[in-house]
Design a protein around this motif. Structure first.
Motif, mmCIF file in Angstrom:
data_model
loop_
_atom_site.group_PDB
_atom_site.id
_atom_site.type_symbol
_atom_site.label_atom_id
_atom_site.label_comp_id
_atom_site.label_asym_id
_atom_site.label_seq_id
_atom_site.Cartn_x
_atom_site.Cartn_y
_atom_site.Cartn_z
ATOM 1 N N LEU A 9 0.842 -1.186 0.000
ATOM 2 C CA LEU A 9 0.000 0.000 0.000
ATOM 3 C C LEU A 9 0.879 1.238 0.000
ATOM 4 C CD1 LEU A 9 -2.371 -1.177 2.858
ATOM 5 C CD2 LEU A 9 -2.816 -1.353 0.407
ATOM 6 N N ASP A 10 0.323 2.376 -0.426
ATOM 7 C CA ASP A 10 1.074 3.610 -0.205
ATOM 8 C C ASP A 10 0.859 4.045 1.242
ATOM 9 O OD1 ASP A 10 -1.308 5.140 0.029
ATOM 10 O OD2 ASP A 10 -1.290 5.671 -2.096
ATOM 11 N N SER A 11 1.570 5.079 1.675
ATOM 12 C CA SER A 11 1.562 5.457 3.087
ATOM 13 C C SER A 11 0.176 5.839 3.585
ATOM 14 C CB SER A 11 2.527 6.623 3.313
ATOM 15 O OG SER A 11 3.852 6.234 3.051
ATOM 16 N N GLN B 152 5.633 16.119 2.192
ATOM 17 C CA GLN B 152 6.636 15.348 1.464
ATOM 18 C C GLN B 152 6.508 13.881 1.829
ATOM 19 O OE1 GLN B 152 9.910 17.978 3.188
ATOM 20 N NE2 GLN B 152 10.721 17.561 1.145
ATOM 21 N N SER B 153 7.132 13.016 1.040
ATOM 22 C CA SER B 153 7.278 11.631 1.483
ATOM 23 C C SER B 153 8.168 11.622 2.719
ATOM 24 C CB SER B 153 7.912 10.790 0.386
ATOM 25 O OG SER B 153 9.280 11.168 0.191
ATOM 26 N N GLY C 187 11.643 11.960 1.666
ATOM 27 C CA GLY C 187 11.908 13.320 1.209
ATOM 28 C C GLY C 187 12.192 14.251 2.371
ATOM 29 N N PHE C 188 11.398 14.134 3.440
ATOM 30 C CA PHE C 188 11.626 14.971 4.614
ATOM 31 C C PHE C 188 12.930 14.605 5.304
ATOM 32 C CE2 PHE C 188 11.302 15.933 9.122
ATOM 33 C CZ PHE C 188 10.938 17.281 9.099
ATOM 34 N N LEU C 189 13.150 13.303 5.522
ATOM 35 C CA LEU C 189 14.383 12.884 6.188
ATOM 36 C C LEU C 189 15.612 13.339 5.407
ATOM 37 C CD1 LEU C 189 13.513 9.220 7.249
ATOM 38 C CD2 LEU C 189 13.643 11.223 8.740
ATOM 39 N N LYS C 190 15.559 13.185 4.105
ATOM 40 C CA LYS C 190 16.707 13.535 3.267
ATOM 41 C C LYS C 190 17.003 15.025 3.349
ATOM 42 C CE LYS C 190 18.247 13.158 -1.578
ATOM 43 N NZ LYS C 190 19.589 12.647 -1.246
ATOM 44 N N ARG D 291 8.961 -0.796 -2.468
ATOM 45 C CA ARG D 291 7.529 -0.742 -2.195
ATOM 46 C C ARG D 291 7.108 0.720 -2.033
ATOM 47 N NH1 ARG D 291 7.104 -5.383 2.523
ATOM 48 N NH2 ARG D 291 7.789 -7.159 1.270
ATOM 49 N N ARG D 292 5.818 0.938 -2.126
ATOM 50 C CA ARG D 292 5.331 2.316 -2.024
ATOM 51 C C ARG D 292 5.369 2.838 -0.594
ATOM 52 N NH1 ARG D 292 -0.411 2.426 -4.604
ATOM 53 N NH2 ARG D 292 -0.539 0.357 -3.633
ATOM 54 N N TRP D 293 5.185 1.952 0.378
ATOM 55 C CA TRP D 293 5.162 2.365 1.775
ATOM 56 C C TRP D 293 6.584 2.474 2.307
ATOM 57 C CZ3 TRP D 293 4.943 -1.449 6.250
ATOM 58 C CH2 TRP D 293 4.886 -0.776 7.471
ATOM 59 N N GLU D 294 6.916 3.637 2.894
ATOM 60 C CA GLU D 294 8.202 3.846 3.553
ATOM 61 C C GLU D 294 7.983 3.702 5.055
ATOM 62 O OE1 GLU D 294 9.939 6.912 0.146
ATOM 63 O OE2 GLU D 294 9.297 7.710 2.097
#
Length: 420
Positions: free
Chosen positions: A189-191, A230-231, A234-237, A285-288
């Motif tokens: 699934l996505d987040s 953001q994903s 994306g935020f962590l980066k 996968r879509r879920w991080e």
């Protein structure tokens, strides 16, 4: 004695090239106990024996004090074809949780998130959460019932694992049975979809009543996404990984050229749970998963640990406030908190839990380490602890799920046994 490690000088140069050293000694340096030179010989012997006995395929170990490596060594093999190297990439599993927790507390410092915010403010589906309970019927049978929570789940609950959100791979109550049936950990699934489906599962207990290890930090990752737009990666980066120089830390290995750097376990030691095997970092996968999904190197995690032991700064840049780090590394579930502990209280005797870390509250003869030390580990074989009193942290990276608990205990005894 046969050497099982690659050249120590080369490893030290590789580590120093990542600028792990702090901007200067921390305030705790004055209370630190020195480490004996015997530590190196003891760790060499211990890990050499582990490799020669065929108990683990390989490992990298760092003991860092006053911002400088005291011991940094690599043993064994990264995989069947290559020796272990300083650039090896490891599945971090639950060592992801401290990283996501720090990211959330950065938002608290920014003023965009409050610890007393209800989770339903960001994920509305949690407004309908229910608590699963066993209803005894007077004979050998039992049925499940679901009742309303006495209060909403808060961000604080997510950080300290008191949300009632659990995992499905241990225990046998109504809530855990539902988690196991849905098998969210293996979904694609996505987040947003993942969080909404989780919100429809029953809570294992009333919020704020029990430390219960589960998907809380994964939900926290979704909250970060909603606030930041953001994903999670994306935020962590942007806010943490790139500024810290954690260039090899991500949720997946997307660069095929990095495949040979991925550390692998023995073929018969790939299970991280009753039904879950170690995942392939190249399988996107879509879920991080903010609670278990990161991969990275020891050098990357060392920069993260040094930032924490410095009180939230590294190389002249501040990531967290000093009081924020203090709150994260102070027990938040002590006797006056109303939080209970059961058989599945993984921090163990002598430890409480802060905001993302287990925190030592009592000295134990069988588990050396001072009060105030904080830590966590990953089920794939990685572990770390940070000891502010001795201005020191220790990180061990390996991929050996069945050996982690035993080796962590022995490494502790060796490190603290070498304190002068």
């Amino acid at each position: 004695m046969k050497r099982w490690s690659i050249n120590r000088r080369a490893l030290l140069l590789a580590l120093m090239a990542t600028s792990v050293a702090s901007s200067g000694p921390s305030q705790a340096a004055a209370t630190a106990r020195p480490l004996s030179p015997d530590l190196g010989r003891a760790l060499d012997s211990y890990f050499g024996n582990e490799i020669s006995a065929g108990k683990i395929p390989g490992a990298i170990i760092l003991v860092q004090q006053h911002g400088r490596p005291v011991y940094f060594e690599s043993f064994g093999r990264r995989d069947v074809a290559s020796p272990m190297g300083s650039d090896a990439i490891f599945r971090l599993y639950s060592m992801t949780k401290p990283v996501t927790s720090v990211a959330a507390m950065m938002l608290v410092d920014d003023g965009g998130l409050r610890l007393d915010d209800p989770v339903s403010k960001y994920i509305p589906a949690f407004a309908e959460a229910r608590v699963g309970i066993d209803m005894k019927t007077g004979d050998e049978h039992a049925t499940s019932a679901f009742v309303a929570p006495r209060r909403p789940i808060t961000i604080l609950d997510l950080l300290r694992h008191t949300s009632g959100i659990t995992y499905g791979f241990y225990g046998d109550d109504p809530a855990r049975r539902r988690y196991a049936q849905l098998d969210l950990a293996n979904s694609d699934l996505d987040s947003a979809e993942w969080a909404d489906r989780l919100a429809r599962l029953p809570l294992a207990e009333q919020p704020g009543t029990l430390w219960d290890y589960g998907h809380s930090t994964d939900v926290l990752g979704r909250v970060i996404e909603i606030i930041s737009g953001q994903s999670l990666y994306g935020f962590l980066k942007r806010r943490l990984l790139d500024p810290l120089g954690m260039k090899d830390t991500s949720f997946y290995v997307t660069d095929e050229s990095k495949r040979p750097r991925i550390a692998e376990p023995f073929a018969n030691d790939r299970m991280v749970g009753p039904v879950v095997g170690m995942r392939d970092p190249l399988e996107i996968r879509r879920w991080e998963a903010g609670g278990s999904g990161l991969v990275g190197t020891l050098g990357d995690y060392a920069r993260f640990a040094q930032m924490l032991i410095n009180g939230g700064t590294l190389d002249g840049r501040r990531y967290l406030g000093v009081t924020t780090v203090a709150a994260m590394t102070t027990d938040q579930i002590g006797p006056d908190s109303g939080v209970g502990r059961d058989y599945y209280y993984f921090p163990g005797d002598g430890s409480g839990f802060g905001l993302g870390f287990a925190v030592r509250t009592k000295e134990l003869a069988n588990e050396p380490g001072p009060i105030g030390e904080y830590r966590w580990d990953g089920v794939g074989g990685t572990f770390f602890w940070i000891d502010p009193k001795d201005d020191m942290f220790v990180i061990v990276m390996m991929q050996a799920p069945s050996q982690r608990v035993r080796i962590e205990s022995e490494v502790r005894k060796l490190v603290y046994g070498a304190m002068e």
